[in-house]
Structure formats: structure tokens, C-alpha cells
Design a protein around this motif. Structure first.
Motif, PDB file in Angstrom:
ATOM      1  N   HIS A  30      31.381 -16.303  10.540  1.00  0.00           N
ATOM      2  CA  HIS A  30      31.449 -15.823   9.159  1.00  0.00           C
ATOM      3  C   HIS A  30      30.330 -16.400   8.299  1.00  0.00           C
ATOM      4  O   HIS A  30      30.110 -17.607   8.277  1.00  0.00           O
ATOM      5  CB  HIS A  30      32.802 -16.174   8.533  1.00  0.00           C
ATOM      6  CG  HIS A  30      33.931 -15.456   9.167  1.00  0.00           C
ATOM      7  ND1 HIS A  30      34.472 -14.314   8.642  1.00  0.00           N
ATOM      8  CD2 HIS A  30      34.603 -15.691  10.317  1.00  0.00           C
ATOM      9  CE1 HIS A  30      35.434 -13.884   9.429  1.00  0.00           C
ATOM     10  NE2 HIS A  30      35.534 -14.702  10.455  1.00  0.00           N
ATOM     11  N   GLU A  65      36.105 -21.094   9.112  1.00  0.00           N
ATOM     12  CA  GLU A  65      35.838 -19.663   8.996  1.00  0.00           C
ATOM     13  C   GLU A  65      37.078 -18.842   8.677  1.00  0.00           C
ATOM     14  O   GLU A  65      36.974 -17.665   8.351  1.00  0.00           O
ATOM     15  CB  GLU A  65      35.164 -19.146  10.261  1.00  0.00           C
ATOM     16  CG  GLU A  65      36.044 -19.124  11.490  1.00  0.00           C
ATOM     17  CD  GLU A  65      35.303 -18.623  12.709  1.00  0.00           C
ATOM     18  OE1 GLU A  65      34.691 -17.546  12.643  1.00  0.00           O
ATOM     19  OE2 GLU A  65      35.338 -19.333  13.726  1.00  0.00           O
ATOM     20  N   ASN A  66      38.249 -19.435   8.745  1.00  0.00           N
ATOM     21  CA  ASN A  66      39.486 -18.693   8.471  1.00  0.00           C
ATOM     22  C   ASN A  66      39.812 -18.591   6.993  1.00  0.00           C
ATOM     23  O   ASN A  66      40.800 -17.960   6.621  1.00  0.00           O
ATOM     24  CB  ASN A  66      40.660 -19.328   9.233  1.00  0.00           C
ATOM     25  CG  ASN A  66      40.467 -19.224  10.726  1.00  0.00           C
ATOM     26  OD1 ASN A  66      39.978 -18.217  11.227  1.00  0.00           O
ATOM     27  ND2 ASN A  66      40.816 -20.282  11.436  1.00  0.00           N
ATOM     28  N   ARG A  68      39.937 -17.140   3.548  1.00  0.00           N
ATOM     29  CA  ARG A  68      39.723 -15.824   2.937  1.00  0.00           C
ATOM     30  C   ARG A  68      39.117 -16.043   1.547  1.00  0.00           C
ATOM     31  O   ARG A  68      39.435 -17.031   0.888  1.00  0.00           O
ATOM     32  CB  ARG A  68      41.052 -15.075   2.833  1.00  0.00           C
ATOM     33  CG  ARG A  68      41.693 -14.783   4.192  1.00  0.00           C
ATOM     34  CD  ARG A  68      43.049 -14.137   4.074  1.00  0.00           C
ATOM     35  NE  ARG A  68      43.004 -12.817   3.515  1.00  0.00           N
ATOM     36  CZ  ARG A  68      42.748 -11.700   4.203  1.00  0.00           C
ATOM     37  NH1 ARG A  68      42.507 -11.768   5.491  1.00  0.00           N
ATOM     38  NH2 ARG A  68      42.731 -10.531   3.608  1.00  0.00           N
ATOM     39  N   SER A 104      32.835 -12.858   2.465  1.00  0.00           N
ATOM     40  CA  SER A 104      32.887 -13.445   3.803  1.00  0.00           C
ATOM     41  C   SER A 104      32.565 -12.329   4.786  1.00  0.00           C
ATOM     42  O   SER A 104      33.355 -11.400   4.979  1.00  0.00           O
ATOM     43  CB  SER A 104      34.272 -14.030   4.082  1.00  0.00           C
ATOM     44  OG  SER A 104      34.337 -14.515   5.414  1.00  0.00           O
ATOM     45  N   ASN A 106      31.852 -11.106   8.517  1.00  0.00           N
ATOM     46  CA  ASN A 106      31.975 -11.405   9.937  1.00  0.00           C
ATOM     47  C   ASN A 106      30.731 -10.848  10.612  1.00  0.00           C
ATOM     48  O   ASN A 106      30.546  -9.626  10.665  1.00  0.00           O
ATOM     49  CB  ASN A 106      33.244 -10.794  10.521  1.00  0.00           C
ATOM     50  CG  ASN A 106      33.460 -11.183  11.961  1.00  0.00           C
ATOM     51  OD1 ASN A 106      32.544 -11.121  12.785  1.00  0.00           O
ATOM     52  ND2 ASN A 106      34.671 -11.581  12.284  1.00  0.00           N
TER      53      ASN A 106
END
Length: 172
Positions: A30, A65-66, A68, A104, A106
Motif C-alpha cells: 500500500h 498496511e491494514n 484504512r 491508500s 494497493n
């Protein structure tokens, strides 16, 4: 670092130091990108920028990276109010904060989550303009009606040629 072709930063502060800042970092798959406008001009705005960008770095380091974008904004709001509350005057809490957009991306799937506090984000997709207006609440707002407004994520699938524009009020 991922390859984001055609990316650019236009930064032209009114004074030598500014309350506007940008922040980005790749965490795993991300790319997290922030564009913010802090309260205050000159040195007071620059101090707010330093505090906010440091808090963003801490949040991203802790959650990886998780995280939000909406959760990053909620945590930034909480931590900034907590930090500024330590400098509370007799008249009450400081009225400092910021308007900020967070994306963010991906880099593997080319999907993007966008959340914003009072700043629109413009996305050009297939020659169409998509405006993501953002939540009508600033980071640092303490009015009960505003605090009830939760930051929300908007998810888009990016394709070759799509463009995301994030900007402060100085540019618009």
C-alpha cells in the motif's frame, strides 16, 4: 517503492514555512498518500504540520498496511486532540486542527481507498471526473454535531491513465 508514473507535487507556500503539508510512504503493498492544510499560517501552521505528520507516521508504523484511510483520520483526530489538550488554556481546548485527504493505493491490485476531512479529492477516470467530497468535519473539531460524523472510505478501482488530485485550499 512502487512506480507511480506521472506523479507530481506542486508546493508553493505563501511564507517560508507553512501549515500545508504532504506525506507519503509505502507500507507493504500500500502507498499511503496524505495532503493536509493545518490551522495557522507561518510558524504556528508549520508546528501543526510537524505534529500532524509525526502522528500520521506513528499511526502507520503501528497499524501497517491494514490501516484504512477513515481509521487513520479517526486516530489522527483523537491523538491530535489529546496532544493539544495538554496545552489547554483557561478558556478551553485549543482550536487547532487540519483538513486532510488520505489515499491508500494497493499497488498490486490498483484499488484505492480515499477518505477526507473537509477536502475534496478529484479522480479522473476514463475522461470522467469523480469528485469525492469528504466528510464535513475537520481533524480537531470538538463540536458534538461534528464529532458524530464519521470519516468514510470511498473505494475505486484504478486503471491505466486514471489520475488522483489531492490539494489544500491554497490551491483551489
Amino acid at each position: 517503492m512502487c512506480d507511480i508514473t506521472g506523479s507530481f507535487i506542486f508546493y508553493s507556500p505563501l511564507e517560508i514555512v507553512s501549515g500545508d503539508f504532504y506525506w507519503f510512504n509505502q507500507i507493504g503493498d500500500h502507498l499511503i498518500v496524505c495532503c493536509a492544510d493545518c490551522t495557522g499560517h507561518g510558524i504556528p501552521g508549520a508546528f501543526m504540520s510537524m505534529i500532524a505528520s509525526t502522528i500520521i507516521s506513528d499511526i502507520c508504523e503501528q497499524f501497517g498496511e491494514n490501516i484504512r484511510p477513515s481509521e487513520l483520520l479517526e486516530r489522527l483526530d483523537h491523538m491530535l486532540v489529546e496532544e493539544l489538550g495538554r496545552n489547554q488554556s483557561e478558556e478551553g481546548a485549543a482550536k487547532d486542527g487540519c483538513d486532510i485527504s488520505v489515499a491508500s493505493i494497493n499497488v498490486k491490485t490498483k484499488s484505492v481507498l480515499i477518505s477526507s476531512a473537509r477536502r475534496p479529492v478529484i479522480v479522473f477516470k476514463n475522461q470522467d471526473i469523480v469528485e469525492i467530497p469528504g466528510t464535513k468535519r475537520s481533524i480537531g473539531d470538538r463540536e458534538p454535531k461534528l464529532v458524530e460524523r464519521k470519516f468514510v472510505d470511498t473505494e475505486l478501482q484504478l486503471h491505466t491513465g486514471d489520475t488522483i488530485y489531492m490539494f489544500s485550499d491554497g490551491y483551489s
